[in-house]
Motif scaffolding. Structure first.
Motif, PDB file in Angstrom:
ATOM      1  N   VAL A 110       0.842  -1.148  -0.112  1.00 47.66           N
ATOM      2  CA  VAL A 110       0.135  -0.124  -0.086  1.00 47.66           C
ATOM      3  C   VAL A 110       1.037   1.148   0.051  1.00 47.66           C
ATOM      4  N   HIS A 111       1.981   1.090   0.512  1.00 48.76           N
ATOM      5  CA  HIS A 111       2.992   2.385   0.322  1.00 48.76           C
ATOM      6  C   HIS A 111       3.802   2.353  -0.903  1.00 48.76           C
ATOM      7  N   GLN A 112       3.440   1.426  -1.898  1.00 47.39           N
ATOM      8  CA  GLN A 112       4.268   1.940  -3.074  1.00 47.39           C
ATOM      9  C   GLN A 112       3.125   2.319  -3.924  1.00 47.39           C
ATOM     10  N   PRO A 113       3.040   3.608  -4.141  1.00 46.69           N
ATOM     11  CA  PRO A 113       2.134   4.530  -5.159  1.00 46.69           C
ATOM     12  C   PRO A 113       2.020   4.459  -6.373  1.00 46.69           C
TER      13      PRO A 113
ATOM     14  N   HIS B 223      -2.743   6.126  -0.061  1.00 44.08           N
ATOM     15  CA  HIS B 223      -1.331   6.345  -0.289  1.00 44.08           C
ATOM     16  C   HIS B 223      -1.052   5.329  -1.453  1.00 44.08           C
ATOM     17  N   LYS B 224      -1.833   4.536  -1.760  1.00 49.08           N
ATOM     18  CA  LYS B 224      -1.639   3.643  -2.960  1.00 49.08           C
ATOM     19  C   LYS B 224      -2.057   4.470  -4.361  1.00 49.08           C
ATOM     20  N   HIS B 225      -3.015   5.231  -4.101  1.00 48.58           N
ATOM     21  CA  HIS B 225      -3.217   5.944  -5.497  1.00 48.58           C
ATOM     22  C   HIS B 225      -3.507   7.634  -4.983  1.00 48.58           C
ATOM     23  N   PRO B 226      -2.315   8.386  -4.858  1.00 49.16           N
ATOM     24  CA  PRO B 226      -2.548   9.510  -4.195  1.00 49.16           C
ATOM     25  C   PRO B 226      -3.096  10.651  -5.021  1.00 49.16           C
TER      26      PRO B 226
ATOM     27  N   HIS C 109       3.729  17.745   2.451  1.00 47.45           N
ATOM     28  CA  HIS C 109       3.036  16.674   2.297  1.00 47.45           C
ATOM     29  C   HIS C 109       3.447  15.692   1.162  1.00 47.45           C
ATOM     30  N   MET C 110       3.866  16.112   0.178  1.00 46.63           N
ATOM     31  CA  MET C 110       4.606  15.227  -0.745  1.00 46.63           C
ATOM     32  C   MET C 110       5.633  14.500  -0.265  1.00 46.63           C
ATOM     33  N   ASN C 111       6.538  15.010   0.462  1.00 44.89           N
ATOM     34  CA  ASN C 111       7.522  14.370   1.315  1.00 44.89           C
ATOM     35  C   ASN C 111       6.884  13.123   2.215  1.00 44.89           C
ATOM     36  N   HIS C 112       5.698  13.279   2.620  1.00 42.93           N
ATOM     37  CA  HIS C 112       4.933  12.273   3.401  1.00 42.93           C
ATOM     38  C   HIS C 112       4.596  11.218   2.536  1.00 42.93           C
ATOM     39  N   HIS C 113       4.434  11.422   1.385  1.00 40.70           N
ATOM     40  CA  HIS C 113       3.749  10.460   0.378  1.00 40.70           C
ATOM     41  C   HIS C 113       4.919   9.894  -0.124  1.00 40.70           C
ATOM     42  N   PHE C 114       5.721  10.389  -0.701  1.00 35.96           N
ATOM     43  CA  PHE C 114       6.641   9.905  -1.417  1.00 35.96           C
ATOM     44  C   PHE C 114       8.214   9.523  -1.001  1.00 35.96           C
ATOM     45  N   ARG C 115       8.414  10.208   0.437  1.00 36.20           N
ATOM     46  CA  ARG C 115       9.730   9.885   0.766  1.00 36.20           C
ATOM     47  C   ARG C 115       9.883   9.394   2.296  1.00 36.20           C
TER      48      ARG C 115
END
Length: 237
Positions: free
Chosen positions: A29-32, A127-130, A201-207
């Motif tokens: 789920v954390h591989q967007p 998180h899967k489909h941000p 917020h993008m850091n939270h999603h992708f980093r």
């Protein structure tokens, strides 16, 4: 029983598949998947409809409710200054609730079938489909169900003169949160605080997905020590 080598078929409704991932769910789920096309959740058309919400429905539905509660305080002859203080207090309480829900509920670790399924519905899908624009805000029907016990709790713990404006302020904070969240994903800020919030917020999603839980601000992340490392911030500049 969890299938050891289960794979999710993205061409089929997802909700009743993801539970079978077991311990592999958290990594999956954390591989967007970066696409504006949202996945299908349910085979049933009505259930599918309930999971999809346009962003503007949030202010259109809930701002009149905020106005109604503020009006109730006015009709009780509560001084305008007290109404304003209560509303600001409600917004402040919402920011803590926003942070707490995101950190402790939305990012809870699950491994069982129903735990994975519920987590995917609540937050995992995001998180899967941000970039799924129809699942960035909370469905109004679900919000309404949650607001009933919250309003009863506020009435129980606060004076009658405080409760309406405090609740209205908290609800206003929620509207600001959901609209901000949508903008951070689909807006294109060029400078200022909106750019900083989007980067955060993008850091939270992708980093660093286990840091940076605030949406409307990073205040509570600073208070509770969940800011992303400075090295992450520098890489994203």
């Amino acid at each position: 029983m969890v299938a050891k080598d289960f794979f999710v078929d993205l061409e089929k409704p997802l909700v009743f598949q993801v539970g079978h991932l077991g311990e592999a769910y958290d990594e999956w789920v954390h591989q967007p998947i970066i696409s504006r096309e949202g996945p299908r959740f349910f085979e049933n058309e009505f259930l599918e409809f309930l999971t999809r919400t346009v962003w503007w429905a949030i202010p259109a539905i809930w701002l009149p409710v905020v106005w109604w509660f503020v009006s109730a305080a006015v009709q009780m002859h509560v001084p305008p200054s007290d109404i304003a203080i209560s509303m600001v207090g409600g917004i402040f309480v919402w920011t803590l609730l926003e942070y707490s829900l995101h950190r402790f509920l939305f990012h809870i670790k699950t491994t069982g079938y129903w735990g994975n399924t519920l987590h995917y519905l609540i937050h995992g899908c995001h998180h899967k489909h941000p970039m799924d624009g129809y699942r960035l805000v909370f469905p109004p029907a679900a919000t309404a169900i949650l607001l009933v016990p919250l309003w009863n709790l506020i009435k129980f713990i606060t004076p009658p003169s405080v409760a309406p404006a405090l609740f209205g302020g908290g609800l206003l904070g929620y509207v600001m949160y959901d609209c901000t969240h949508y903008y951070l994903h689909h807006g294109k800020p060029e400078k200022g605080i909106s750019t900083q919030l989007k980067r955060f917020h993008m850091n939270h999603h992708f980093r660093v997905q286990d840091k940076g839980f605030g949406i409307t601000s990073s205040f509570w992340d600073k208070v509770f020590g969940t800011l992303p490392p400075k090295s992450v911030e520098k890489k994203n500049r």
